[in-house]
Every structure is written in C-alpha cells, then in structure tokens.
Design an enzyme around this catalytic site. Structure first.
Site: not given
Length: 536
Positions: A141, A224, A242, A382, A386, A406, A508, A510
């Site tokens: 792509e 066309k 859709a 993640c 923590q 952090e 992660h 996901e």
C-alpha cells in the site's frame, strides 16, 4: 517468482486503501497462496515510535520489534499473518539509510539523488519483504494520495519495478471515490477519471480500479470508468460503504477480484474461493445480542485510533458470547478518587491501556483503585500494569508518594524504574524493549487459567519495569506476580486473587488478537465482565 501488487489511492485520503489491500490479501491467502503485505509511508519520521498518538494513532509493534503504522494491525488481523520490520517503510527510514551510506562513502563520491539512489533503496526494501517471508505475493500500500509531492519517489520506484521484474509479475490497483451529488441525484465519475489521468501521467496504468461508493453502481457507470480509464470492464470493482469492515472481503470476492488477480499474475492457486469461516464470523457480527460496557480509562480518548488494537481486541472477545462491546471512553485527566464512581459505577469492566508521560496518570490510578475496592473486573496493559502496582503500593502497603520513576523522578518509592539496559540511553526513537519475548506463567494463578499453559510469547513496547526491591512486600500483602521473564527477573503479569478478576500485564496482548481467534486475556476479561453484569 514472487509477484507484486501495488495499491494506490486517489481523489481523497481515508478511502480505505488499507482495508482493500488486506481484504485482497485475505482472499489470496484463502486460495492457498503465501501472502505478505507492506505499507509505504511518505512522512520523514524514521518510524511512528516517537510520534504523538494525536498525530498518528497507535503504534503497532511486530514480532521482531518494529514500531509501525496502525494499518499493519489491520493487515495482521484480516490476513491472519505475522509481519516483520520490512512491512513498514517510511520516507524517513529510506533517506536516513541512503545518507548513512553516503557518509560511509558507499557511493564512491557520486552525486546522491532521488533517482536512482532513493528509488533503488525503496525497491530494495520492497524485494526484502518478499525474500524475508518467501511470499508468493507481496501487496504494497502506498500511503497518501496520488499527486502528493511526498509520495512521488515511491510512485516512481513502483513504476520502475515493472521494468525490473516484468509486466507479468507486477499489478497496480487504484482506489478512488465515486461521489454522489445529492442535488443532481447522480454519482460522478470525473474525479476517478482525473485521478487515473494523474497516475498515468506518472507512468502507471492501473490494472484494477476499486471504487469507493455509498450506493450501488450501475453497469453504465462501470462501463464509463472502464472506457475512460482504459481498463477491462470486469476490472472496475465496486466497494460500497458497509456496516462492518468484515463485509469488504465478501464484496470483493463476489466481483471475482481474486480471480482477476490470479489470472493477471499467473498465480498457482491451490483452492477455489474459501470464505466459509469469514461468512461465519460476519454472521456472528451481524447477530450480536446485547452489549457489555467497558470503561476504557485513557489519556488519548479524544482520538480513538490511539487505542485501535485494544478496541478491536475487545470486539473480538465479545464474539464468542454474541455480545457487542460498548466502550465508555473516559478521559483519565478528569477522574479522581472522589468522582471515580460517577464515571465507573455502571460499567461492567475497567481497562487501563498503555501510554507514556505523567499527564493524566493520577486519574488512571484512581480508576484502578475503584476497580480493586469494588471488585469490578479489571485489566491493565503496559502502563496499566505499572500503575496497578503503584496503586497497590500506595493504598495497601501504605507507601505514600509511591510512583513510577518515569512519571515522578523524585518519588521516594520508585515502584517502577528504568530497565537496567536503558539507564545510559538518551535517544527516544527505537530504544524501547520491543517485540516478542517469552513469559513464564506461575502455576495455580488466574494467568494460568487464562492461557492454559506455562510458557507464552507476547509483544512488548516499554522502557520501564517493575522494581524488584518491592516484590516481597507486594506478594506478602496479596498481589501475586503471576508472570515473569524466563529468568524470573522481569515482572510480566500481576493479579489480585481476592478479586474475581483483576489482572494486568506488561506486554501488549492486543497485537496478537484475531477476529476469529480472540486473545485469551481479552476473552477472559469479557467473560468476567459478562458475569459481573449478570450478577449486578
């Protein structure tokens, strides 16, 4: 020999090139072909790893640790393949590599130019995508819209590749828009004609045109477009809006798009079109009964693409229970201990996803506290894991001021600290702990019930980790460390067994969920949320 399909877009952005490319990939994979897919992005960042989620949406991480465009998540979920670092190429990465070569003297004092040096680098990365996977077909792509100045080197490179490899090994698919003019009561082909004219002016004649439209096209309109764009009539493919993205592969298949591609590229398909599994999935999606409300407490909720894979994974997890997932988007900057119930009292589960930076972290901690104290199903990812340990340290261990180093470098109790190998690193880009790592699951835990095995592999993206100086205290007070790195050093999963469902992970999950194969943690979380809903 590997065949190459290039997907370009014209008229406007956000036409769904990525969905078209991944749907075609799914059709070809179901015909028994080995397919891989890649995205060319024309921006000058080396990768999206340091880009704001507000600018770019989520950063999708591959098995080998590449930080990539969120479209790669669509590719993996649709085609059901695992991609690699060659699957996302940015202009920044290309230019950076060419300039490093120039500094090394690789060009022997020659003048470095867009043609041939940049275009050759692009073509090399295109070929690597096929070589690294032994693919029968590489689908690429091209980001942006035809005519954009930024994408011109990529367009030129894919034009040249046809001469390099031969016309029989290269195919061009162009996505356009067919706008409906309400006042005139008709759809207009002129934008498509001009877009194809622009593409042909750059040396590329499309073999297939995929037309995005709100309404069904008449055969006259297809004829066309075919006439004025100089392609076969059957090569004009309608792609109607859709209700579900999962309808798109079926739309394309009904118009024989996979057959056209197989014939044009002389591919040896092993099977006829097989979409039974996909049709079953779509049947489930179209017949969901009831909903489960999940409170997603995050920092970037105003741009939902920042959590795209999390959202998709939640939806996948609802399918086995025939439930729709209603996501309650909760801005963590607005949540406090005092008002948490206003936001969370009527949700069926609470999810705190990943993120970076101090802003809005206290709201996430308040949401975690609410989940723990009220026995609401909780899932942290993640940073969510923590902060679950930070919340427990503050409110159960009594460590006032506990935090992540952090988010608060001056904290007296750094529950979360830098990975040891990160302490001397100053650059931000590409320096996280990235990619697929193993995790050992503790026997007799919720994590073991979820996964059903002792060793797992998951994708990571983090720089900080749980500080083992506090490990004994947490475990002595009821938080179980249920997953670690194989050497036992890095904490990967925590849970609270006195709650019905309270689990959090450093990785992660996901990134590994699929529509027809929900990730085990997401599925268990949704199951627990459904039980919580039924017992209210």
């Amino acid at each position: 020999m590997t065949k190459f399909i290039f997907v370009t877009g014209g008229v406007v952005s956000s036409l769904g090139k990525g969905i078209t490319a991944s749907s075609l990939g799914r059709l070809l994979k179901d015909r028994g072909l080995n397919v891989t897919i890649q995205k060319f992005d024309p921006y000058l960042n080396v990768d999206p790893g340091t880009m704001s989620p507000y600018q770019h949406g989520e950063v999708f991480v591959t098995d080998d640790g590449a930080e990539t465009d969120l479209d790669l998540g669509h590719y993996e979920r649709f085609i059901d393949i695992n991609l690699n670092k060659f699957s996302n190429v940015t202009a920044g990465k290309v230019y950076s590599h060419v300039l490093k070569k120039e500094r090394r003297g690789d060009y022997l004092g020659g003048t470095v130019q867009v043609i041939p040096h940049i275009t050759n680098e692009i073509k090399e990365r295109l070929l690597l995508a096929g070589e690294s996977t032994n693919a029968d077909v590489v689908i690429t792509e091209i980001g942006g819209t035809t005519g954009d100045i930024e994408s011109l080197p990529f367009i030129e490179a894919i034009r040249q590749i046809r001469s390099d490899l031969g016309r029989e090994n290269v195919m061009y698919v162009h996505c356009t828009l067919l706008p409906y003019i309400k006042a005139a009561g008709e759809m207009k082909t002129k934008p498509t004609q001009h877009s194809v004219k622009e593409l042909r002016g750059l040396g590329i004649q499309p073999d297939l045109i995929v037309v995005r439209t709100e309404y069904e096209m008449t055969q006259d309109l297809k004829d066309k477009i075919a006439l004025f764009c100089d392609i076969n009539k059957e090569s004009v493919i309608e792609c109607r809006d859709a209700d579900s993205l999962y309808e798109i592969p079926l739309q394309l298949s009904q118009q024989n798009m996979d057959d056209i591609v197989i014939k044009r590229l002389q591919l040896n398909a092993k099977y006829e079109t097989q979409l039974d599994e996909w049709k079953q999935l779509l049947d489930i999606v179209n017949n969901l009964d009831g909903k489960i409300t999940i409170g997603l407490v995050g920092k970037y909720v105003s741009l939902q693409d920042a959590y795209l894979s999390v959202v998709e994974s939640l939806k996948h997890a609802g399918y086995p229970f025939a439930k729709d997932i209603d996501i309650r988007w909760i801005d963590s900057s607005e949540v406090t201990d005092e008002n948490a119930a206003e936001y969370l009292a009527d949700v069926d589960g609470i999810l705190v996803p990943g993120g970076f930076g101090f802003r809005a972290s206290e709201g996430k901690i308040s949401a975690i506290k609410y989940a723990r104290e009220n026995n609401v199903p909780f899932f942290g990812i993640c940073l969510g894991m923590q902060l679950a340990t930070v919340e427990f340290s503050r409110n159960v261990l009594g460590l006032e001021g506990a935090h992540s180093a952090e988010l608060d470098p001056a904290t007296p109790y750094p529950i979360i600290d830098l990975l040891p190998e990160q302490k001397d690193i100053e650059d931000l880009g590409g320096t996280l702990r990235l990619g697929l790592y193993s995790c050992s699951i503790k026997e007799g835990t919720l994590a073991q019930d979820v996964y059903g095995k002792a060793e797992i592999e998951e994708r990571h993206r983090h720089r900080y980790e749980f500080n083992n100086d506090y490990r004994e205290q947490l475990e002595a007070n009821g938080m179980v460390i249920s997953g670690t790195s194989p050497d036992g050093r890095l904490v990967e999963m925590v849970e609270i067994p006195t709650n019905d469902f309270f689990i959090a992970c450093q990785f992660h999950p996901e990134f590994l969920s699929r529509p027809n194969r929900p990730h085990p943690i997401f599925k268990s979380f949704i199951e627990a949320s459904l039980k919580y809903q039924q017992n209210k």
